[in-house]
Design a protein around this motif. Structure first.
Motif, short mmCIF file in Angstrom:
data_model
loop_
_atom_site.label_atom_id
_atom_site.label_comp_id
_atom_site.label_asym_id
_atom_site.label_seq_id
_atom_site.Cartn_x
_atom_site.Cartn_y
_atom_site.Cartn_z
N LEU A 58 1.07 5.25 0.18
CA LEU A 58 0.23 6.39 0.57
C LEU A 58 0.68 7.69 -0.07
O LEU A 58 -0.12 8.62 -0.24
CB LEU A 58 0.24 6.54 2.11
CG LEU A 58 -0.36 5.36 2.87
CD1 LEU A 58 -0.19 5.58 4.37
CD2 LEU A 58 -1.83 5.18 2.51
N THR A 100 -2.63 -5.16 -4.00
CA THR A 100 -1.83 -3.95 -3.83
C THR A 100 -2.71 -2.72 -4.03
O THR A 100 -3.70 -2.75 -4.76
CB THR A 100 -0.68 -3.87 -4.86
OG1 THR A 100 -1.24 -3.73 -6.18
CG2 THR A 100 0.22 -5.09 -4.82
N LEU A 145 -20.60 4.63 -0.73
CA LEU A 145 -19.34 4.92 -0.07
C LEU A 145 -18.45 5.82 -0.94
O LEU A 145 -17.85 6.78 -0.45
CB LEU A 145 -18.62 3.60 0.26
CG LEU A 145 -17.28 3.69 0.98
CD1 LEU A 145 -17.36 4.53 2.25
CD2 LEU A 145 -16.76 2.29 1.31
N LYS A 157 -17.06 9.46 0.06
CA LYS A 157 -15.63 9.78 0.07
C LYS A 157 -15.29 10.92 -0.89
O LYS A 157 -14.17 11.42 -0.89
CB LYS A 157 -14.82 8.54 -0.33
CG LYS A 157 -14.92 7.36 0.64
CD LYS A 157 -13.89 7.49 1.78
CE LYS A 157 -13.98 6.31 2.73
NZ LYS A 157 -13.00 6.40 3.83
N VAL A 164 0.86 -1.19 0.00
CA VAL A 164 0.00 0.00 0.00
C VAL A 164 0.89 1.23 0.00
O VAL A 164 1.69 1.41 0.92
CB VAL A 164 -0.92 0.03 1.23
CG1 VAL A 164 -1.77 1.31 1.24
CG2 VAL A 164 -1.82 -1.20 1.27
N MET A 198 -10.54 2.29 -1.04
CA MET A 198 -11.61 3.24 -0.70
C MET A 198 -11.31 3.91 0.65
O MET A 198 -11.69 5.06 0.88
CB MET A 198 -12.95 2.53 -0.68
CG MET A 198 -13.31 2.00 -2.07
SD MET A 198 -15.02 1.40 -2.23
CE MET A 198 -15.87 2.93 -2.61
N HIS A 199 -10.65 3.18 1.52
CA HIS A 199 -10.32 3.72 2.84
C HIS A 199 -9.34 4.89 2.74
O HIS A 199 -9.48 5.88 3.47
CB HIS A 199 -9.73 2.60 3.70
CG HIS A 199 -9.44 2.99 5.11
ND1 HIS A 199 -10.43 3.31 6.02
CD2 HIS A 199 -8.27 3.10 5.80
CE1 HIS A 199 -9.88 3.61 7.19
NE2 HIS A 199 -8.57 3.49 7.07
N ILE A 200 -8.38 4.78 1.85
CA ILE A 200 -7.33 5.81 1.80
C ILE A 200 -7.55 6.85 0.71
O ILE A 200 -6.84 7.86 0.66
CB ILE A 200 -5.93 5.19 1.63
CG1 ILE A 200 -5.77 4.57 0.24
CG2 ILE A 200 -5.62 4.18 2.72
CD1 ILE A 200 -4.32 4.18 -0.07
N HIS A 219 -11.45 -2.27 -0.82
CA HIS A 219 -11.93 -1.51 0.34
C HIS A 219 -10.78 -0.79 1.05
O HIS A 219 -11.00 0.25 1.68
CB HIS A 219 -12.73 -2.41 1.27
CG HIS A 219 -14.10 -2.67 0.72
ND1 HIS A 219 -15.06 -1.68 0.66
CD2 HIS A 219 -14.65 -3.76 0.14
CE1 HIS A 219 -16.15 -2.16 0.09
NE2 HIS A 219 -15.93 -3.43 -0.23
N ALA A 220 -9.56 -1.32 0.94
CA ALA A 220 -8.41 -0.56 1.43
C ALA A 220 -8.22 0.70 0.59
O ALA A 220 -7.96 1.79 1.11
CB ALA A 220 -7.15 -1.43 1.39
#
Lengths: 224, 224, 224, 224, 224, 224
Positions: free
Chosen positions: F6, F145, F100, F104, F4, F71-73, F68-69
């Motif tokens: 960032l 990834t 969602l 976001k 991941v 979408m989280h970040i 979903h990771a």
């Protein structure tokens, strides 16, 4: 971005030789079931195998000019990997190219198109992995890229990545993880010898994996 | 609905042996040109043949847990028929499974996916009918059904139905009509020997069928 | 429009014999890269070759009545070319038809469908080019056309056109340009022998074509 | 096996009405992600919906005789589900059939082929789920089966099973599990309303599922 | 063979106007269910219709030079029909071409590729029948043919043939049979109005065709 | 390789806004006709458009945990681009995900699969580009990834690359060449306005390009 990259990291000969003992399936499993170039890219004739560092090339569809630049700079042992944009009905590689690839000492060739003059390829012993036979001819007009990362068979291939091909198709092993994958694959292949032996002696995967118990936990009431 | 059915009617050995003489094409014709699993399910290597009662299995896509339950309960002579939902780019069956299927004495395997480690399958002499080569790996997480009716290759296959495979692909003969189809197919194959003999002696289908006359009745004015 | 045409121009035997030395790829290149019937129409078994004048036939899908009219009027040396409308999952031609085609002395058969009873075709030595194996049976109900121009494999084939098939597939050479194409293809094949020799001696296409210079003119700044 | 079955169990009207509130996606999820007829069978025009008991029919390819038997015996509210063997390029259903289906009071129609005269279908408000537009005409020559189990879209459909269609395609709910699936789907749809509300308020699935923790257990060292 | 043919027979305006009342489905049925260009060539937007004489054009794949010659010589009312060799992922026609086709007064365009800049085409009211959207760009390098017979959508189209398009796709009516087909299609459409009326009044095709009797003759013992 | 990522370079808001005026076709042409994600990835409903920096994600087939990771970040304005390995018959994104993504503040979503609950997506105004409708459900088991380069639609997409979508599909503009491509595309679009004006005034591409002369140089003797 340079259109033609001459200098890039390549795997050692020892690493290549070690990967020759690894199957496409094993390598794929050890990379979390990734990096397989799919069902469409097949050995041109059954039994073909290849293992070597990628020489990557992106051509315009129906235009093989760039591929000849790649053949010009390729080194013995290289696996030339060429994308023509995904339409298989192109025949950019035939008996002349086969002759040239052999003269250059290439390990083999991977294309996402058809190939022509198949009999020659077989006779000359050049491993070609492609989408079957097509004679649809190409021109030489526009220039793409050589030794840039390419997208082929749904995967990214970078120059110097290890390309492995056997009867099951082609897998790419990114150079930066190759040592690690080699070890995992060697272990997996050793383990599978034992599993097959246990299967021959009467065990099976259902019992060895204790899947009756597992299914009970899922809430399933099975008679086995 | 039981997820795993252990008890179901199976054809006699005599019936199976008799069907070994029947071609896929003949069986298909004698069932009103039905029950063919289509062009995509092919012998993994040319020349493969199989004939036996279906051991049916429905797996989740990319999940071969249920297949191992089927392999656990299958009997010698069974043809394991497995659907993974129709996407051919899956490789749920490889050299370990081939070893296990041979150890269990299976007659052969039919899948609507690819197969991996093809060379092993060929060497070990297990007839596999599938959608070609794929290494795309599977997991073991969810349970489907074993020996329930399944839909595969556009046909319904029930446990105990006779599965016949040759170079032309696979046909399913529902057990309840198998005796009748056998007789029809034997007669058809006998008739075809005579037809081929007449062809070799100078007759043809146009003349034997009196199709000039037939076309005249359709209102066509043909010069033949 | 006559549904069945008996009288049409055919190539000389000399012309056919001369074309036997020409590859599908060469003929295609010399017709401005046209007239290839595509990747889907393949030799039924590797190594099959054919060369002869087209006997054309258009059938209704899943109905081979008209094909039997074509077989009735065809002459030794003919290549029967039949379209069934493009759906490959049809098996209108099997061992009886193979027997008949051999008895009639046909050079070979081209279909845009599957074929059944493949083993027979191989054993009897009849070159068949088709879309693989299918047993899906046909009826005999409606009449199409024989020796009218047809559309097959994305090309137009007229009766008497030369049909050439090898491991790369099938190409149609319109009769009116056949002499001209023969000469061009002979020259091309002679030239390619020299090219391959030069490749073996260390030259390559990039250098011979002076493509570094060409790319400079395109405004590309390449390191080769 | 009876070719035409007149008597079979059907769902109650209440059950059908209750399923009208269930989406295809919800029903699919509640059946362990099964029984979806795939991406190829689509509403003929966006917005079409249907819900009713299956009236099943198997036709020969390119032959709609049997479908007219099904239309003859069908009852108001029925969803006629017809397989023609899987080749989409067939147009066995057009404006006359649409008129007839409306006159019979059918809820809708599902076919694994194309449909012709689309404008009429839209104007007359008959929900049709099919593989798009095709005019390829059919004959009336051979008889298949009516109200036998059929294989369509990779699934088995039995007469009386509940057929649900919306913009996402078609799902079959076997009658024997329909009451149970209804309850699960109603609960799922209620739960999803809450989930969407929580999403609108700033939560997300990653956090709600505690997947950072889960991945840590997998041995992954993620920065989230 | 002339690469560009300027002089060819065209249908009268009256004939074209009369065909505007005929549906693609009706014309197809009245030509023995032939001459349909298949499911892949679709109206670019629903509701598009066209009727006019074919202006035919064969281009090299990914090269639209020849198409511009066709646009240069085309006349108001023409339907330009262009083949690019069958690979749909080409976008040789976009908003500039749409503007030009409108300026030339073309009736519409048929291509066996994608089209780009779809919104423009819709706004400008030019009926385009094609294989969907693609932006894949083309070059202008090689010349094919204009107003020679072409193969497109599995059919032969000759210059001057009548091209009919509606929501069901495209059909070609060879000019030499157009008068005859018109009469048959007019009669068929009149007959269908009556059939639909009878359907609305309670009859159905099974009863009107007396198919119970027909099936009895086939030896089938049906309960209807 | 970090699973991941960032931190990566993103285009400025001004650059994104400027690209909103550029069509997919123009951008593709100005990148040497490259970087188009192909005909299969389409706006879920006609008229959808998107422009923003890529948030890339690689999931295992039939497993949307990693999505979903992402979408989280993800941040407002992001275009989430997700590959599930190329099989379109997956429905990993539905009405909950749409809710969602809107919450976001995402610009839109690109997937190489189907999408479910289409009506919601349309109603909520989230631009989704995908392979159509599929309800085939997914699990949450394995992690791929986020914000690594991915291969999707035959192209490489890196995090921060500009993703442009309109009725013609999707194109990726690598961030490192985006400024240059913007200028070229602006110029091209300005030029095309003039070309269309000239077309409306009676000129055509054949004349403007002086292609009669060009063809004469090719040795072609055309009557135009």
């Amino acid at each position: 971005m340079d259109r033609v990259v001459l200098d890039y990291k390549k795997p050692s000969k020892e690493l290549i030789e070690a990967f020759r003992e690894i199957s496409v399936a094993s390598a794929h499993e050890c990379m979390d079931r990734k990096n397989y170039l799919g069902m469409s890219i097949r050995p041109f004739y059954p039994g073909m195998k290849l293992c070597g560092p990628a020489l990557t090339c992106q051509c315009q569809p129906l235009d093989n000019l760039t591929m000849h630049a790649a053949m010009h700079i390729g080194k013995p042992g290289d696996v030339m990997v060429v994308t023509f944009g995904g339409n298989p009905n192109q025949g950019p590689f035939g008996d002349c190219c086969t002759t040239l690839a052999k003269a250059k000492g290439f390990e083999g060739v991977v294309l996402d198109t058809g190939v022509r003059d198949g009999a020659t390829a077989k006779d000359m012993g050049l491993p070609i992995f492609c989408c079957g036979h097509s004679v649809t001819g190409t021109i030489k007009k526009e220039f793409g890229t050589v030794n840039n990362p390419i997208s082929i068979g749904g995967q990214i291939v970078k120059p110097g990545d290890i390309i492995l091909g056997d009867d099951d198709g082609v897998v790419v092993i990114p150079l930066e993880i190759a040592e690690d994958i080699l070890k995992k694959a060697q272990k997996r292949q050793a383990d599978e010898i034992i599993i097959r032996e246990r299967f021959r002696n009467g065990e099976d995967a259902w019992g060895m994996g204790n899947y009756s118990e597992y299914c009970k936990k899922l809430g399933l009431n099975l008679p086995i």
